[in-house]
Enzyme design. Structure first.
Site, PDB file in Angstrom:
ATOM      1  N   ALA A  17      -1.806   1.432  -8.958  1.00  9.51           N
ATOM      2  CA  ALA A  17      -2.613   0.561  -9.468  1.00  9.51           C
ATOM      3  C   ALA A  17      -1.761  -0.662  -9.370  1.00  9.51           C
ATOM      4  CB  ALA A  17      -3.239   0.866 -11.117  1.00  9.51           C
ATOM      5  N   GLU A  30      -2.988   9.718  -7.515  1.00 12.43           N
ATOM      6  CA  GLU A  30      -4.280  10.227  -7.889  1.00 12.43           C
ATOM      7  C   GLU A  30      -5.391   9.996  -6.784  1.00 12.43           C
ATOM      8  OE1 GLU A  30      -3.337   7.219 -11.496  1.00 12.43           O
ATOM      9  OE2 GLU A  30      -3.714   9.052 -12.803  1.00 12.43           O
TER      10      GLU A  30
HETATM   11  C1  HXC Z   1       1.626  -4.472  -7.965  1.00 12.37           C
HETATM   12  C2  HXC Z   1       3.336  -3.986  -6.539  1.00 12.37           C
HETATM   13  C3  HXC Z   1       3.052  -2.580  -6.675  1.00 12.37           C
HETATM   14  C4  HXC Z   1       2.103  -2.213  -7.747  1.00 12.37           C
HETATM   15  C5  HXC Z   1       4.812  -2.637  -5.372  1.00 12.37           C
HETATM   16  N1  HXC Z   1       4.198  -4.172  -5.545  1.00 12.37           N
HETATM   17  N2  HXC Z   1       4.052  -1.744  -6.106  1.00 12.37           N
HETATM   18  N3  HXC Z   1       2.511  -5.073  -6.879  1.00 12.37           N
HETATM   19  N4  HXC Z   1       1.545  -3.260  -8.439  1.00 12.37           N
HETATM   20  N5  HXC Z   1       1.826  -1.177  -8.433  1.00 12.37           N
HETATM   21  C6  HXC Z   1       4.814  -5.111  -5.080  1.00 12.37           C
HETATM   22  C7  HXC Z   1       6.206  -5.601  -5.548  1.00 12.37           C
HETATM   23  O1  HXC Z   1       5.891  -6.630  -7.050  1.00 12.37           O
HETATM   24  C8  HXC Z   1       6.682  -6.580  -4.518  1.00 12.37           C
HETATM   25  O2  HXC Z   1       6.003  -7.801  -4.701  1.00 12.37           O
HETATM   26  C9  HXC Z   1       6.066  -5.958  -3.151  1.00 12.37           C
HETATM   27  O3  HXC Z   1       4.899  -4.991  -3.681  1.00 12.37           O
HETATM   28  C10 HXC Z   1       7.269  -4.949  -2.462  1.00 12.37           C
HETATM   29  O4  HXC Z   1       7.695  -4.002  -3.579  1.00 12.37           O
HETATM   30  P1  HXC Z   1       9.113  -3.787  -3.909  1.00 12.37           P
HETATM   31  O5  HXC Z   1       9.304  -3.648  -5.490  1.00 12.37           O
HETATM   32  O6  HXC Z   1       9.949  -5.295  -3.544  1.00 12.37           O
HETATM   33  O7  HXC Z   1       9.929  -2.795  -3.007  1.00 12.37           O
HETATM   34  P2  HXC Z   1      10.867  -1.688  -3.011  1.00 12.37           P
HETATM   35  O8  HXC Z   1      12.090  -2.475  -3.902  1.00 12.37           O
HETATM   36  O9  HXC Z   1      11.270  -1.308  -1.718  1.00 12.37           O
HETATM   37  O10 HXC Z   1      10.338  -0.724  -4.164  1.00 12.37           O
HETATM   38  C11 HXC Z   1       9.187   0.166  -3.567  1.00 12.37           C
HETATM   39  C12 HXC Z   1       8.550   0.909  -4.993  1.00 12.37           C
HETATM   40  C13 HXC Z   1       8.591  -0.264  -5.941  1.00 12.37           C
HETATM   41  C14 HXC Z   1       9.587   2.072  -5.762  1.00 12.37           C
HETATM   42  C15 HXC Z   1       7.324   1.445  -4.425  1.00 12.37           C
HETATM   43  O11 HXC Z   1       7.592  -1.341  -5.523  1.00 12.37           O
HETATM   44  C16 HXC Z   1       7.625   0.120  -7.141  1.00 12.37           C
HETATM   45  O12 HXC Z   1       8.265   0.933  -8.123  1.00 12.37           O
HETATM   46  N6  HXC Z   1       6.458  -0.002  -7.449  1.00 12.37           N
HETATM   47  C17 HXC Z   1       5.587   0.427  -8.579  1.00 12.37           C
HETATM   48  C18 HXC Z   1       5.234   1.799  -8.691  1.00 12.37           C
HETATM   49  C19 HXC Z   1       4.518   1.994  -9.745  1.00 12.37           C
HETATM   50  O13 HXC Z   1       4.964   2.079 -11.013  1.00 12.37           O
HETATM   51  N7  HXC Z   1       3.188   2.496  -9.665  1.00 12.37           N
HETATM   52  C20 HXC Z   1       2.277   3.062 -10.771  1.00 12.37           C
HETATM   53  C21 HXC Z   1       1.513   2.058 -11.343  1.00 12.37           C
HETATM   54  S1  HXC Z   1       0.748   2.443 -12.529  1.00 12.37           S
HETATM   55  P3  HXC Z   1       6.644  -9.250  -4.150  1.00 12.37           P
HETATM   56  O14 HXC Z   1       5.875 -10.195  -4.505  1.00 12.37           O
HETATM   57  O15 HXC Z   1       7.991  -8.958  -5.110  1.00 12.37           O
HETATM   58  O16 HXC Z   1       7.158  -9.046  -2.806  1.00 12.37           O
HETATM   59  C22 HXC Z   1      -0.431   3.253 -12.193  1.00 12.37           C
HETATM   60  C23 HXC Z   1      -1.605   3.674 -13.085  1.00 12.37           C
HETATM   61  C24 HXC Z   1      -2.745   4.094 -12.568  1.00 12.37           C
HETATM   62  O17 HXC Z   1      -0.727   3.419 -10.815  1.00 12.37           O
HETATM   63  C25 HXC Z   1      -3.723   4.379 -13.665  1.00 12.37           C
HETATM   64  C26 HXC Z   1      -4.135   2.789 -14.270  1.00 12.37           C
HETATM   65  C27 HXC Z   1      -5.492   3.156 -15.318  1.00 12.37           C
END
Ligand code: HXC
Length: 260
Positions: free
Chosen positions: A66, A114
């Site tokens: 998300a 999910e």
């Molecule tokens: C918003 C995101 C994002 C996310 C990545 N980006 N994941 N933006 N929400 N979930 C964005 C980053 O901010 C970044 O933007 C660009 O995408 C590229 O990502 P990087 O982090 O620079 O890439 P990298 O270093 O290669 O790392 C990849 C990654 C990492 C390991 C996938 O992006 C990451 O950990 N993302 C978050 C994963 C996460 O926690 N997901 C769960 C979310 S909670 P910029 O602008 O800096 O280029 C969830 C809950 C669901 O899903 C239920 C809720 C009700």
């Protein structure tokens, strides 16, 4: 119809929904979830779509979860609304008459995992990574992760994945039953196509009914599930597909199903 956050096209019976926010690794914000919901409602009634494929745009991510930039400032009411949007969309995926295949082309995290777990079949690129990183953000999975993942892999593995927040490889995901097939990234869509075509060769009513019986039976006790299967099985004998399938076998030629 043009969407802002996804692409949708239909070719040779296969509908492909591509989440298209590559700059945010296809993160799901509410607009994207709304567009997914709209697309699914169209797919539900579109008889040209025999199999639905869901994938992410680019080579890096299926869906990285998300959208954290949207969630950071949400209050509980807004969080519930976001979760509700996802639940509606994911429920629709499950209830679609078509078989759905998640083509997991890269990061499949949080809400992405999910989403994949709401599909009927998951095919992953060897480079894809799976995980539920929510607890690292101070939240729990909110798009069904505590429920669907647990039903797929069992409580122990679900707890390990969710409580550690650690990423697992596509191969590991396959070993625990969270992914059905793993192939090289370059071969991903070919493999998905191959599975879709195998499905489309079969009796359409039977395929639709098989999905229905498996899903509806999963939460029943065994005896009730078997009784339900018997009823559904008997119903297939009212179809032209059953006559065609069996006659074609006995006449030693391929069946031409009409889905009736
Ligand atoms: C918003 C995101 C994002 C996310 C990545 N980006 N994941 N933006 N929400 N979930 C964005 C980053 O901010 C970044 O933007 C660009 O995408 C590229 O990502 P990087 O982090 O620079 O890439 P990298 O270093 O290669 O790392 C990849 C990654 C990492 C390991 C996938 O992006 C990451 O950990 N993302 C978050 C994963 C996460 O926690 N997901 C769960 C979310 S909670 P910029 O602008 O800096 O280029 C969830 C809950 C669901 O899903 C239920 C809720 C009700």
């Amino acid at each position: 119809k043009n969407y802002e956050n996804l692409l949708f096209d239909v070719k040779d019976g296969i509908g492909t929904l591509t989440i298209n926010r590559p700059k945010s690794l296809n993160a799901l914000n509410s607009d994207t979830l709304r567009e997914i919901g709209e697309t699914l409602n169209e797919v539900k009634d579109n008889t040209d779509v025999k199999v639905l494929v869901i994938t992410g745009s680019g080579q890096k991510a299926f869906v990285a979860g998300a959208d954290i930039s949207q969630m950071v400032s949400m209050n509980p009411i807004e969080a519930a609304a976001l979760s509700e949007l996802a639940h509606k969309a994911f429920h629709t995926i499950q209830e679609l008459p078509q078989i759905t295949i998640a083509a997991v082309n890269g990061y499949c995290l949080g809400g992405g995992f999910e989403l994949a777990n709401s599909c009927d079949i998951r095919v992953a690129a060897a480079t894809a990574k799976f995980g539920q990183p929510e607890v690292g953000l101070g939240i729990v999975p909110g798009f069904g992760g505590t429920q669907r993942l647990t039903r797929l892999v069992g409580r122990g593995k679900a707890k390990e994945i969710i409580a550690t927040g650690a990423q697992i490889t596509a191969q590991e995901a396959k070993e625990i039953g969270a992914v059905e097939e793993v192939v090289e990234l370059d071969d991903l869509m070919t493999k998905v196509d191959e599975i879709a075509h195998k499905i489309m060769k079969n009796g359409p009513v039977a395929v639709r009914m098989a999905k229905y019986v498996i899903d509806k039976g999963a939460d029943l006790d065994l005896d009730t599930g078997i009784a339900f299967e018997t009823q559904m099985w008997a119903q297939t004998f009212a179809t032209e597909d059953q006559k065609e399938g069996m006659t074609a076998f006995l006449e030693k030629h391929g069946a031409k199903f009409n889905g009736k």
